[in-house]
Design an enzyme around this catalytic site. Structure first.
Site, PDB file in Angstrom:
ATOM      1  N   GLU A 210      -0.921   0.464   3.429  1.00 54.22           N
ATOM      2  CA  GLU A 210      -0.780   0.226   4.866  1.00 54.22           C
ATOM      3  C   GLU A 210       0.294  -0.811   5.172  1.00 54.22           C
ATOM      4  O   GLU A 210       0.520  -1.731   4.380  1.00 54.22           O
ATOM      5  CB  GLU A 210      -2.109  -0.309   5.430  1.00 54.22           C
ATOM      6  CG  GLU A 210      -3.254   0.637   5.244  1.00 54.22           C
ATOM      7  CD  GLU A 210      -4.609  -0.011   5.454  1.00 54.22           C
ATOM      8  OE1 GLU A 210      -5.522   0.700   5.921  1.00 54.22           O
ATOM      9  OE2 GLU A 210      -4.767  -1.211   5.145  1.00 54.22           O
TER      10      GLU A 210
ATOM     11  N   ASP B 178     -13.256  -0.496   5.919  1.00 56.46           N
ATOM     12  CA  ASP B 178     -12.020  -0.847   6.617  1.00 56.46           C
ATOM     13  C   ASP B 178     -10.994   0.262   6.581  1.00 56.46           C
ATOM     14  O   ASP B 178      -9.807   0.017   6.719  1.00 56.46           O
ATOM     15  CB  ASP B 178     -11.435  -2.149   6.034  1.00 56.46           C
ATOM     16  CG  ASP B 178     -11.108  -2.027   4.550  1.00 56.46           C
ATOM     17  OD1 ASP B 178     -11.441  -0.989   3.956  1.00 56.46           O
ATOM     18  OD2 ASP B 178     -10.513  -2.959   3.981  1.00 56.46           O
TER      19      ASP B 178
END
Ligand code: NAD
Length: 357
Positions: free
Chosen positions: A65, A236
């Site tokens: 990410e 998450d």
């Protein structure tokens, strides 16, 4: 011929080694408490920030990410991965590095390791949420999942909230033994537990930081009593949660940035309009936090770019005048900005250049 120093803009670089030296120099509990303060101050000016859900590249085994944000003066981003399988291969589940830049010139001001810094900021973030949402008389925390994040979570909660009675549980007893040994002599009362039920018995705060790329049910509704505050930080990314949805349904849910949390957090199990409160509004006083001693509060923490921005800026401020960084030759900066080619030519490779006819 070497380039003139003036033709390179040096960027301070904090390596893993220097990050560890900086943490020892400042003191880890001071570092965590300072970081919690930085995060609170940035959350209190939340509307100023340029916000976007992080950009994830998912594979069957994990995610990579990018997490950018800016307050108009500085810009920061973090590169971070999440690979639950890594631990079994002797690798970290989460690794990261990040950059802080000057918005005015676009030049980087700091390049830093962020694997350690992420663990520190994630601990500080849970502590901020706990300070604002847990009962004021909270004294005991259950730490479920005793991997890489766990000691940082415990130390941050102690430094910021004064909670030093810790009950540990992990499906792997070796992880609990490691966590216990690492926290020895740091002022905790620690109880290793054989089941999650035993760990959360009598706990005022429950922090869950397990890693599995799946919808897990680490806690079920009947395990969670009234008045408890939960930090759920392990779930998450899409398809990765830790709590039974009935807990989420019963709790008052507090989040970082809703557009990201609705995709990645515990609330991905809930309808799209499931009510949540943004934590920054509790911090700046425009929304209520806990309203009774029997309410279950849930910080559905997925990790947001502003927390990393706070951490990078803190490190940038702290390394000034210290030996805890090196200058990185990262930015070509010719004396004549239009003469980038001339700078390359002057660099000494002329013998290999084509001769003119
Ligand atoms: P890790 O792999 O080092 O540790 C995870 C631990 O969870 C392991 O010890 C494992 O045995 C344990 N575990 C797995 N399933 C369990 C279960 N059912 N019950 C009890 N324990 C269980 O990972 P880590 O670096 O500590 O990270 C933990 C999680 O936190 C990861 O999912 C990571 O992505 C997440 N994380 C979130 C944030 C955030 O900002 N929210 C930041 C960093 C990490």
């Amino acid at each position: 011929m070497t380039l003139k120093a003036s033709e390179r803009a040096m960027v301070p670089f904090v390596s893993v080694d220097n990050m560890m030296r900086l943490v020892h120099h400042i003191g880890i509990e001071t570092f965590l408490a300072d970081l919690a303060g930085e995060i609170e101050r940035d959350f209190a000016r939340w509307p100023l920030f340029d916000k976007t859900p992080r950009v994830g590249s998912h594979s069957d085994v994990g995610v990579i990410e990018l997490m950018p944000t800016s307050d108009g003066q500085h810009y920061g981003f973090k590169y971070v991965n999440g690979h639950p399988k890594n631990m079994k291969e002797g690798l970290q589940t989460v690794t990261a590095f990040g950059v802080l830049s000057d918005v005015d010139t676009g030049y980087p001001m700091l390049f830093s390791e962020m694997t350690i810094l992420t663990a520190l900021r994630t601990g500080a973030m849970s502590a901020v949420a706990t300070r604002h949402l847990a009962r004021k008389d909270a004294r005991t925390m259950a730490m479920i999942g005793n991997g890489a994040q766990s000691e940082f979570q415990c130390l941050a909660i102690k430094a910021v909230c004064g909670i030093d009675d810790i009950r540990l549980y992990d499906i792997d007893p070796a992880a609990t033994r490691k966590c216990m040994a690492n926290l020895e002599g740091l002022g905790f009362t620690i109880t290793p537990c054989a089941t999650p039920e035993e760990a959360i018995e009598g706990a005022d705060v429950i922090t869950v930081a397990t890693a599995d790329k799946d919808m897990q049910t680490i806690l079920t509704d009947n395990m969670v009593g009234g008045g408890v505050h939960i930090n759920a930080i392990g779930g998450d990314c899409p398809g990765k949660t830790e709590l039974h949805r009935d807990i989420v349904a019963r709790a008052s849910v507090f989040v970082e940035y809703p557009p990201q949390t609705r995709i990645e957090g515990e609330i991905q199990q809930m309808p799209e309009d499931h009510p949540v409160t943004e934590l920054w509004q509790v911090i700046d006083g425009t929304a209520k936090g806990r309203t009774s001693a029997t309410e279950v509060t849930l910080f559905d923490g997925v990790g947001f770019a502003i927390e990393d921005f706070s951490a990078l800026r803190y490190v940038h401020d702290k390394i000034a005048g210290t030996p805890f960084y090196i200058d990185l030759d990262l930015i070509a900066d010719p004396d004549d900005p239009r003469d980038l080619f001339g700078m390359v030519r002057r660099s000494g490779a002329s013998a290999s250049w084509p001769k003119s006819a």
